[in-house]
Design a protein around this motif. Structure first.
Motif, PDB file in Angstrom:
ATOM      1  N   ALA A 289       0.831  -1.211   0.000  1.00  0.00           N
ATOM      2  CA  ALA A 289       0.000   0.000   0.000  1.00  0.00           C
ATOM      3  C   ALA A 289       0.862   1.256   0.000  1.00  0.00           C
ATOM      4  N   ALA A 290       1.891   1.270   0.860  1.00  0.00           N
ATOM      5  CA  ALA A 290       2.756   2.453   0.938  1.00  0.00           C
ATOM      6  C   ALA A 290       3.543   2.654  -0.354  1.00  0.00           C
ATOM      7  N   ASN A 291       4.076   1.587  -0.921  1.00  0.00           N
ATOM      8  CA  ASN A 291       4.814   1.706  -2.190  1.00  0.00           C
ATOM      9  C   ASN A 291       3.908   2.195  -3.319  1.00  0.00           C
ATOM     10  N   THR A 292       2.662   1.731  -3.329  1.00  0.00           N
ATOM     11  CA  THR A 292       1.710   2.186  -4.351  1.00  0.00           C
ATOM     12  C   THR A 292       1.447   3.681  -4.207  1.00  0.00           C
ATOM     13  N   LEU A 293       1.293   4.146  -2.968  1.00  0.00           N
ATOM     14  CA  LEU A 293       1.071   5.577  -2.742  1.00  0.00           C
ATOM     15  C   LEU A 293       2.281   6.390  -3.198  1.00  0.00           C
ATOM     16  N   LEU A 294       3.492   5.903  -2.935  1.00  0.00           N
ATOM     17  CA  LEU A 294       4.696   6.597  -3.396  1.00  0.00           C
ATOM     18  C   LEU A 294       4.739   6.656  -4.924  1.00  0.00           C
ATOM     19  N   ASP A 295       4.342   5.564  -5.596  1.00  0.00           N
ATOM     20  CA  ASP A 295       4.309   5.557  -7.064  1.00  0.00           C
ATOM     21  C   ASP A 295       3.318   6.597  -7.589  1.00  0.00           C
ATOM     22  N   LEU A 296       2.165   6.693  -6.929  1.00  0.00           N
ATOM     23  CA  LEU A 296       1.162   7.684  -7.360  1.00  0.00           C
ATOM     24  C   LEU A 296       1.697   9.096  -7.177  1.00  0.00           C
ATOM     25  N   TRP A 297       2.355   9.360  -6.062  1.00  0.00           N
ATOM     26  CA  TRP A 297       2.943  10.688  -5.846  1.00  0.00           C
ATOM     27  C   TRP A 297       3.999  11.004  -6.901  1.00  0.00           C
ATOM     28  N   ALA A 298       4.707   9.964  -7.358  1.00  0.00           N
ATOM     29  CA  ALA A 298       5.762  10.169  -8.349  1.00  0.00           C
ATOM     30  C   ALA A 298       5.215  10.293  -9.770  1.00  0.00           C
ATOM     31  N   GLY A 299       3.883  10.177  -9.917  1.00  0.00           N
ATOM     32  CA  GLY A 299       3.277  10.321 -11.238  1.00  0.00           C
ATOM     33  C   GLY A 299       3.334   9.075 -12.086  1.00  0.00           C
ATOM     34  N   GLN A 300       3.649   7.925 -11.493  1.00  0.00           N
ATOM     35  CA  GLN A 300       3.713   6.679 -12.248  1.00  0.00           C
ATOM     36  C   GLN A 300       2.316   6.136 -12.502  1.00  0.00           C
ATOM     37  N   SER A 301       2.197   5.370 -13.589  1.00  0.00           N
ATOM     38  CA  SER A 301       0.923   4.748 -13.931  1.00  0.00           C
ATOM     39  C   SER A 301       0.752   3.476 -13.113  1.00  0.00           C
ATOM     40  N   VAL A 302      -0.358   3.379 -12.397  1.00  0.00           N
ATOM     41  CA  VAL A 302      -0.632   2.225 -11.535  1.00  0.00           C
ATOM     42  C   VAL A 302      -1.994   1.659 -11.896  1.00  0.00           C
ATOM     43  N   SER A 303      -2.078   0.326 -12.021  1.00  0.00           N
ATOM     44  CA  SER A 303      -3.343  -0.320 -12.328  1.00  0.00           C
ATOM     45  C   SER A 303      -4.328  -0.105 -11.183  1.00  0.00           C
ATOM     46  N   PRO A 304      -5.593   0.193 -11.504  1.00  0.00           N
ATOM     47  CA  PRO A 304      -6.576   0.421 -10.432  1.00  0.00           C
ATOM     48  C   PRO A 304      -6.903  -0.839  -9.639  1.00  0.00           C
ATOM     49  N   LEU A 305      -6.648  -2.013 -10.220  1.00  0.00           N
ATOM     50  CA  LEU A 305      -6.892  -3.282  -9.544  1.00  0.00           C
ATOM     51  C   LEU A 305      -5.596  -4.084  -9.522  1.00  0.00           C
ATOM     52  N   VAL A 306      -5.064  -4.353  -8.338  1.00  0.00           N
ATOM     53  CA  VAL A 306      -3.832  -5.118  -8.197  1.00  0.00           C
ATOM     54  C   VAL A 306      -4.214  -6.505  -7.675  1.00  0.00           C
ATOM     55  N   TYR A 307      -4.219  -7.474  -8.573  1.00  0.00           N
ATOM     56  CA  TYR A 307      -4.646  -8.818  -8.191  1.00  0.00           C
ATOM     57  C   TYR A 307      -3.523  -9.550  -7.451  1.00  0.00           C
ATOM     58  N   GLU A 308      -3.951 -10.449  -6.563  1.00  0.00           N
ATOM     59  CA  GLU A 308      -2.979 -11.206  -5.770  1.00  0.00           C
ATOM     60  C   GLU A 308      -2.107 -12.061  -6.691  1.00  0.00           C
ATOM     61  N   ASP A 309      -0.773 -11.911  -6.551  1.00  0.00           N
ATOM     62  CA  ASP A 309       0.165 -12.676  -7.369  1.00  0.00           C
ATOM     63  C   ASP A 309       1.072 -13.571  -6.526  1.00  0.00           C
ATOM     64  N   GLY A 310       0.762 -13.683  -5.231  1.00  0.00           N
ATOM     65  CA  GLY A 310       1.573 -14.537  -4.356  1.00  0.00           C
ATOM     66  C   GLY A 310       2.728 -13.819  -3.693  1.00  0.00           C
ATOM     67  N   SER A 311       2.944 -12.542  -4.035  1.00  0.00           N
ATOM     68  CA  SER A 311       4.094 -11.824  -3.475  1.00  0.00           C
ATOM     69  C   SER A 311       3.918 -11.488  -1.998  1.00  0.00           C
ATOM     70  N   HIS A 312       2.688 -11.608  -1.510  1.00  0.00           N
ATOM     71  CA  HIS A 312       2.431 -11.309  -0.103  1.00  0.00           C
ATOM     72  C   HIS A 312       2.379 -12.562   0.760  1.00  0.00           C
ATOM     73  N   TYR A 313       2.763 -13.696   0.185  1.00  0.00           N
ATOM     74  CA  TYR A 313       2.613 -14.982   0.872  1.00  0.00           C
ATOM     75  C   TYR A 313       3.936 -15.730   0.939  1.00  0.00           C
TER      76      TYR A 313
END
Length: 609
Positions: A289-313
């Motif tokens: 969540a924090a990294n996504t917010l930093l990307d948005l502040w930096a003006g990067q394009s972020v997908s509105p839906l981030v599906y689970e890819d196993g990186s949190h497990y």
């Protein structure tokens, strides 16, 4: 000789400036003006482990990002109540609260926070551009996304957990898979997914789903299960009667006498009796969540839906539970908690620091021996040589005192603890009838009684409360560490220091640690240091207690007379309590005079040689 004195002065000045510098002990960010202000909206209260760890993940990323971020927090407490009227009341309160607040971002944690925002968010925070929602268990209601928001899916891979459990229990004829949950928002989403997954991938197994049971009913089910059953603890925070439980209460209760292994889907259940499994990490969802917010502040394009890819497990297990159920298979790369590891492997960084300090200490001893040797060769008794020897002895005293102080704590007041222990120990030794030579040696070595604490983690040393049994066992090991640091030295003072470090927690009546010695088998230096150490600790403020009064501390010594402490020492202590309290009050940070007798003794020894 003059050159050697200059080198010594520069060396020790640099060493202590480094050890005591803010760069070594700094734990907080530089004070500065905030450039970003965000709000974290939590579905649950902070005493819920998942909530707390989510915050830690968010904070770690933001505080390391270089941004000056101020964080606000709101807690909906939906584990206790999901009432629409409560939501409305909270919304009205927050609308007033945030009228004059401009936010640079909002992070919503879990489904209930997202539900609240969808109903009231635009009214409360109409001008906030960047919104990130993390830990959302189902994207089905939001398949088209939400304008102005990034949603991060949290979807445990139950199929992997079932496959893992069957692999670990393949020697059994498993027939039934049992799933435990409640009727909260997350559990209802999970139950729907699990039922569909079982029908598709594991139709050959029966399944039981417990979502309307009390903890007592669940315990009966678990206790009466057989070898053909496997259990999966999904989520449980509220029973059918509306009673809310702390996250670890129910699993600890129902798994106390479980005959079969129970698997979990979230890492926060590790340590409650579950085996583990392919588990979700609350901390990683916070980081995302924090990294996504930093990307948005930096003006990067972020997908509105981030599906689970196993990186949190990750595969994660409790070693003690694996051992209890004799489960040998563990996937490669899995994390195993509570696994026995060597002390040195576990405390690598501390050992490096200890090695540096030990090297410094050996260097000092070497320099001292070098100075003595030079004096014998030259056979000169000039004032210059005498001054050099005094400087070396004084320097050794400063290192011993400062090292003891650094080990005790980083605060000035508690740092004086080792000096007070040295003063009181010397006084007791003299009253006990020891020789002036022994009094001098004890005064020098007693500050090193807790040198072994350099190998104990700060999370244990500074814990603001009672240590757990496992933490206390680790803490007790500081006596052995201190002994190992000092035992190999051929110098007399350090040999005595090693005995004090090893034995100062032994008890006159037996039952102490590490060896359970008793009576006169405990070295007199350790017996004296122990009573001086305990009394000063009782009379001092610590992170886990207030200072005791003189009367209470003396009463404790009398109570432990013949148990912890030698009776003769207790009598001496109580009889001279006024003088001892005066000694404690007179402690000075840089006082060296009480070591002059030690120098006199060493000088006489060198003269004899």
């Amino acid at each position: 000789m003059k050159k050697l004195r200059i080198i010594l002065f520069i060396f020790f000045t640099g060493l202590f400036c480094y050890l005591l510098s803010p760069a070594v002990f700094a734990t907080t960010n530089d004070l500065g003006i905030y450039t970003k202000e965000i709000l974290i909206v939590q579905s649950y209260q902070r005493d819920y482990y998942h909530t707390r760890v989510l915050e830690e993940g968010i904070e770690a990323v933001l505080f390391d990002s270089g941004e000056k971020v101020r964080i606000r927090y709101e807690f909906l407490d939906t584990k206790s109540s999901l009432d629409a009227d409560n939501f409305k009341a909270l919304a009205e309160l927050m609308t007033q609260k945030y009228q004059q607040v401009s936010l640079d971002g909002i992070i919503l944690c879990d489904d209930d926070a997202l539900l609240f925002y969808n109903q009231y968010g635009k009214t409360i925070w109409p001008n906030t551009t960047y919104v990130v929602s993390t830990g959302i268990n189902s994207l089905r209601p939001y398949s088209q996304g939400i304008p102005g928001m990034v949603i991060i899916e949290e979807r445990p891979d139950v199929s992997k957990n079932v496959a893992l459990a069957l692999e670990q229990n393949q020697a059994k004829a498993i027939k039934t898979l049992h799933f435990i949950y409640d009727e909260t928002t997350t559990s209802n989403e999970m139950r729907s997914d699990i039922v569909s997954m079982l029908a598709e991938k594991y139709p050959e197994y029966e399944s039981q789903h417990y979502f309307d049971k009390t903890p007592e009913e669940l315990k009966t089910i678990v206790d009466n299960s057989g070898d053909t059953d496997l259990f999966f603890y999904v989520l449980y925070s509220r029973d059918k009667n509306g009673i809310t439980y702390h996250y670890d209460e129910v699993p600890r209760y129902i798994l106390k006498n479980a005959k079969n292994p129970v698997y979990a889907l979230w890492d926060f259940y590790l340590g409650t009796g579950v085996v583990g499994g392919y588990v979700a990490s609350s901390y990683k969802y916070g980081e995302s969540a924090a990294n996504t917010l930093l990307d948005l502040w930096a003006g990067q394009s972020v997908s509105p839906l981030v599906y689970e890819d196993g990186s949190h497990y990750q595969y994660m297990f409790d070693y003690n539970v694996l051992k209890t159920y004799q489960l040998s298979y563990v996937p490669e790369g899995a994390t195993v908690i509570n696994k026995p590891v060597s002390y040195f492997e576990k405390n690598k960084n501390l050992i490096i620091l200890f090695s540096v300090i030990t090297g410094v200490l050996i260097t000092i001893i070497g320099l001292l021996l070098y100075a003595i040797r030079e004096k014998n060769i030259l056979n000169q008794k000039t004032v210059e040589i005498a001054d050099l020897n005094q400087e070396i002895v004084d320097t050794q005293k400063v290192l011993i005192s400062k090292l003891g102080a650094v080990i005790e704590t980083r605060s000035f007041e508690t740092a004086n603890h080792v000096k007070r222990v040295a003063r009181v120990s010397a006084y007791l030794a003299r009253e006990y009838g020891l020789s002036e030579r022994d009094v001098t040696i004890l005064s020098a070595v007693s500050p090193m009684h807790d040198v072994g604490k350099i190998g104990i983690g700060e999370n244990i040393l500074h814990k603001p409360g009672r240590l757990s049994e496992q933490e206390f066992e680790i803490m007790k090991y500081h006596t052995n560490i201190g002994y190992e640091i000092l035992k190999s030295s051929e110098r007399e003072m350090l040999r005595y220091a090693s005995l004090v470090a090893l034995e100062h927690h032994e008890k006159w009546g037996g039952g102490g640690y590490p060896s359970g010695k008793s009576g006169l088998d405990i070295h007199i230096f350790a017996r004296i240091t122990a009573i001086a150490d305990v009394y000063d600790a009782l009379r001092s403020i610590r992170s886990y207690k207030e200072a005791w009064s003189q009367e209470s501390a003396v009463a404790y010594l009398l109570e432990e007379k013949g148990k912890f402490f030698e009776p003769k020492l207790v009598d001496i202590f109580v009889t001279n309590i006024v003088e001892i309290e005066a000694l404690r009050s007179a402690t000075s940070e840089d006082e060296l005079n009480d070591f002059s007798q030690m120098y006199k003794y060493l000088k006489e020894q060198m003269m004899d040689e």
